[in-house]
Write a protein that holds these residues in place. Structure first.
Motif, short mmCIF file in Angstrom:
data_model
loop_
_atom_site.label_atom_id
_atom_site.label_comp_id
_atom_site.label_asym_id
_atom_site.label_seq_id
_atom_site.Cartn_x
_atom_site.Cartn_y
_atom_site.Cartn_z
N VAL A 105 29.20 32.45 60.32
CA VAL A 105 28.50 32.75 59.32
C VAL A 105 28.80 34.21 58.64
CG1 VAL A 105 26.41 33.98 59.16
CG2 VAL A 105 26.90 32.50 61.21
N CYS A 106 28.70 34.39 57.35
CA CYS A 106 29.49 35.01 56.54
C CYS A 106 28.58 36.18 57.19
CB CYS A 106 29.06 34.63 55.18
SG CYS A 106 29.76 36.10 54.06
N SER A 107 28.81 37.78 57.60
CA SER A 107 28.29 38.55 57.53
C SER A 107 27.62 39.27 56.54
CB SER A 107 29.02 39.47 58.63
OG SER A 107 30.31 40.21 57.97
N LYS A 108 28.45 39.30 55.27
CA LYS A 108 28.69 39.92 53.58
C LYS A 108 27.08 39.44 53.29
CE LYS A 108 30.81 42.09 49.67
NZ LYS A 108 31.23 41.92 48.84
N CYS A 109 27.32 37.89 53.49
CA CYS A 109 25.97 37.08 52.41
C CYS A 109 24.37 38.01 53.47
CB CYS A 109 26.20 35.72 52.80
SG CYS A 109 26.95 34.96 51.71
N SER A 110 24.57 38.30 54.78
CA SER A 110 23.92 38.40 55.99
C SER A 110 22.98 39.88 54.89
CB SER A 110 24.02 38.20 56.94
OG SER A 110 24.60 37.08 57.66
N LYS A 111 24.99 40.68 55.02
CA LYS A 111 23.60 42.12 54.48
C LYS A 111 22.77 41.94 53.14
CE LYS A 111 27.33 44.75 56.98
NZ LYS A 111 28.29 44.98 57.00
N ARG A 112 24.07 40.84 52.26
CA ARG A 112 23.04 41.16 50.90
C ARG A 112 21.86 40.35 51.25
NH1 ARG A 112 28.12 38.69 46.70
NH2 ARG A 112 25.92 37.81 46.09
N VAL A 113 21.58 39.78 51.38
CA VAL A 113 19.96 39.05 51.56
C VAL A 113 19.22 40.33 52.19
CG1 VAL A 113 20.47 36.58 51.36
CG2 VAL A 113 20.44 36.98 53.70
N GLY A 159 34.11 37.54 57.68
CA GLY A 159 33.69 38.43 56.15
C GLY A 159 33.81 37.15 55.17
N CYS A 160 33.63 37.61 54.06
CA CYS A 160 33.38 37.76 52.83
C CYS A 160 34.18 36.32 52.85
CB CYS A 160 33.62 37.85 51.32
SG CYS A 160 33.06 37.57 50.09
N LEU A 161 33.45 34.90 52.14
CA LEU A 161 33.98 33.86 52.30
C LEU A 161 34.26 33.15 50.52
CD1 LEU A 161 32.07 32.35 55.16
CD2 LEU A 161 34.48 32.99 54.86
N LYS A 162 34.06 33.73 50.32
CA LYS A 162 34.58 33.55 48.73
C LYS A 162 33.07 32.50 48.57
CE LYS A 162 37.51 37.10 48.67
NZ LYS A 162 37.73 38.52 49.30
N LEU A 163 32.22 32.25 48.46
CA LEU A 163 31.35 31.83 47.79
C LEU A 163 30.33 32.49 47.08
CD1 LEU A 163 31.03 28.64 47.30
CD2 LEU A 163 30.19 28.25 49.41
N CYS A 164 29.95 33.32 47.80
CA CYS A 164 28.70 34.37 47.00
C CYS A 164 27.92 33.83 46.71
CB CYS A 164 29.46 35.06 46.89
SG CYS A 164 31.20 36.25 46.96
N PRO A 165 26.91 32.93 46.93
CA PRO A 165 25.92 32.64 46.55
C PRO A 165 24.50 33.38 46.23
CG PRO A 165 25.42 31.64 48.96
CD PRO A 165 27.33 32.54 49.20
N VAL A 177 22.79 32.32 52.69
CA VAL A 177 24.79 32.97 53.76
C VAL A 177 24.40 31.28 54.04
CG1 VAL A 177 24.55 33.81 56.01
CG2 VAL A 177 21.79 34.46 54.87
N VAL A 178 26.37 31.82 53.36
CA VAL A 178 27.45 30.31 53.83
C VAL A 178 27.37 30.24 56.00
CG1 VAL A 178 29.38 29.79 53.69
CG2 VAL A 178 28.64 31.21 51.61
N ALA A 179 27.79 29.45 56.09
CA ALA A 179 27.71 28.93 57.66
C ALA A 179 27.53 27.60 57.18
CB ALA A 179 26.18 29.01 58.03
#
Ligand code: FES
Length: 97
Positions: free
Chosen positions: A15-23, A59-65, A69-71
């Motif tokens: 699971v992308c933790s940066k996406c989680s923080k962003r949402v 970390g960031c998976l360089k998709l950044c939707p 959250v990317v998983a």
């Protein structure tokens, strides 16, 4: 020191933790937990290597939707999921299955 440690993990979910923080949460019964934390609680397993499913935050998976959250399941790295906050854990688990 031992060179290897046994683990009960049979699957690994990334699971992308940066996406989680962003949402800013949006998962779990109160819709305030991160996706990784909500998945761990929903699976209701022992922590760490005693669990049968490992949930790993990356970390960031360089998709950044935006707003998702990317998983993905590490056994199926060719299919990444963009999980929308508020999605029921059973639906997330079914998609990642
Ligand atoms: S922030 Fe999650 S993929 Fe970039």
């Amino acid at each position: 020191m031992r060179a290897t440690i046994p683990s009960k993990w049979t699957r690994t979910i990334v699971v992308c933790s940066k996406c989680s923080k962003r949402v800013g949460g949006g998962f779990g019964p109160k819709k305030r937990a991160s996706l990784a934390k909500a998945l761990r609680e929903w699976l209701d397993q022992p922590r760490g290597r005693r669990a049968s499913v490992g949930i790993v935050e990356s970390g960031c998976l360089k998709l950044c939707p935006k707003g998702r959250v990317v998983a993905f399941d590490a056994a199926q790295p060719n299919e990444w999921h963009l999980v929308k906050p508020g999605t029921a854990m059973k639906d997330v688990a079914r998609a990642l299955e």
